[in-house]
Write a protein that holds these residues in place. Structure first.
Motif, PDB file in Angstrom:
ATOM      1  N   GLY A  42       0.818  -1.203   0.000  1.00  9.49           N
ATOM      2  CA  GLY A  42       0.000   0.000   0.000  1.00  9.49           C
ATOM      3  C   GLY A  42       0.849   1.249   0.000  1.00  9.49           C
ATOM      4  O   GLY A  42       2.071   1.187   0.129  1.00  9.49           O
ATOM      5  N   THR A  43       0.190   2.393  -0.128  1.00 10.71           N
ATOM      6  CA  THR A  43       0.880   3.678  -0.157  1.00 10.71           C
ATOM      7  C   THR A  43       0.985   4.312   1.223  1.00 10.71           C
ATOM      8  O   THR A  43       1.548   5.397   1.356  1.00 10.71           O
ATOM      9  N   SER A  44       0.458   3.646   2.242  1.00 12.55           N
ATOM     10  CA  SER A  44       0.584   4.107   3.620  1.00 12.55           C
ATOM     11  C   SER A  44       0.630   2.870   4.517  1.00 12.55           C
ATOM     12  O   SER A  44       0.249   1.774   4.094  1.00 12.55           O
ATOM     13  N   ALA A  47      -1.954  -0.225   4.550  1.00 13.12           N
ATOM     14  CA  ALA A  47      -2.846  -0.135   3.384  1.00 13.12           C
ATOM     15  C   ALA A  47      -2.594  -1.285   2.414  1.00 13.12           C
ATOM     16  O   ALA A  47      -1.543  -1.915   2.426  1.00 13.12           O
ATOM     17  N   SER A  48      -3.588  -1.535   1.571  1.00 12.10           N
ATOM     18  CA  SER A  48      -3.464  -2.580   0.545  1.00 12.10           C
ATOM     19  C   SER A  48      -3.957  -2.057  -0.802  1.00 12.10           C
ATOM     20  O   SER A  48      -4.542  -2.792  -1.580  1.00 12.10           O
ATOM     21  N   ASP A  49      -3.716  -0.752  -1.060  1.00 11.33           N
ATOM     22  CA  ASP A  49      -4.246  -0.118  -2.261  1.00 11.33           C
ATOM     23  C   ASP A  49      -3.364  -0.233  -3.498  1.00 11.33           C
ATOM     24  O   ASP A  49      -3.718   0.253  -4.559  1.00 11.33           O
ATOM     25  N   VAL A  50      -2.197  -0.916  -3.387  1.00 12.93           N
ATOM     26  CA  VAL A  50      -1.302  -1.039  -4.538  1.00 12.93           C
ATOM     27  C   VAL A  50      -1.309  -2.446  -5.114  1.00 12.93           C
ATOM     28  O   VAL A  50      -1.433  -2.628  -6.321  1.00 12.93           O
ATOM     29  N   SER A  52      -1.909  -6.989  -4.218  1.00 19.28           N
ATOM     30  CA  SER A  52      -2.164  -8.170  -3.405  1.00 19.28           C
ATOM     31  C   SER A  52      -1.867  -9.357  -4.311  1.00 19.28           C
ATOM     32  O   SER A  52      -2.644  -9.676  -5.205  1.00 19.28           O
ATOM     33  N   TYR A  71       6.447   2.299  -0.870  1.00 22.69           N
ATOM     34  CA  TYR A  71       5.442   1.261  -0.630  1.00 22.69           C
ATOM     35  C   TYR A  71       5.616   0.667   0.766  1.00 22.69           C
ATOM     36  O   TYR A  71       6.727   0.519   1.253  1.00 22.69           O
ATOM     37  N   SER A  81      -7.861 -12.645   5.470  1.00 25.93           N
ATOM     38  CA  SER A  81      -7.215 -11.584   6.252  1.00 25.93           C
ATOM     39  C   SER A  81      -6.702 -12.127   7.583  1.00 25.93           C
ATOM     40  O   SER A  81      -7.133 -11.732   8.647  1.00 25.93           O
TER      41      SER A  81
END
Length: 93
Positions: A42-44, A47-50, A52, A71, A81
């Motif tokens: 992720g970008t923070s 997070a998992s927004d980039v 999986s 990242y 999860s």
């Protein structure tokens, strides 16, 4: 779903960057499960927004090309999860 979905998370996740290729290494979960871990980025933090991506079963490393950026990456255990490994910060120039 498989019975071993609740796998122990990998430990000791590390990352190294060479150009735009990131190589990750880790120690497989202590329970000996063959359920492949999932690389989550992720970008923070957290997070998992980039990305999986399912990692190869039994593999303690993986390399991938990435665009420039910062990242936050961890490995999730099992098939959902479940607990995760330590999180590493990866900076790709």
């Amino acid at each position: 779903p498989r019975a071993d979905c609740d796998a122990d998370p990998p430990t000791g996740l590390t990352a190294s960057v060479s150009g735009r290729v990131v190589t990750f290494a880790w120690t497989p979960g202590a329970d000996g499960s063959d359920w492949p871990p999932r690389l989550v980025a992720g970008t923070s933090p957290g997070a998992s927004d980039v990305a999986s991506l399912e990692m190869p079963a039994y593999s303690p490393s993986f390399a991938i090309a990435a665009p420039p950026g910062t990242y936050y990456v961890r490995l999730a255990a099992g098939c959902s999860s479940q607990p995760t490994s330590n999180e590493v910060v990866v900076v790709v120039p």
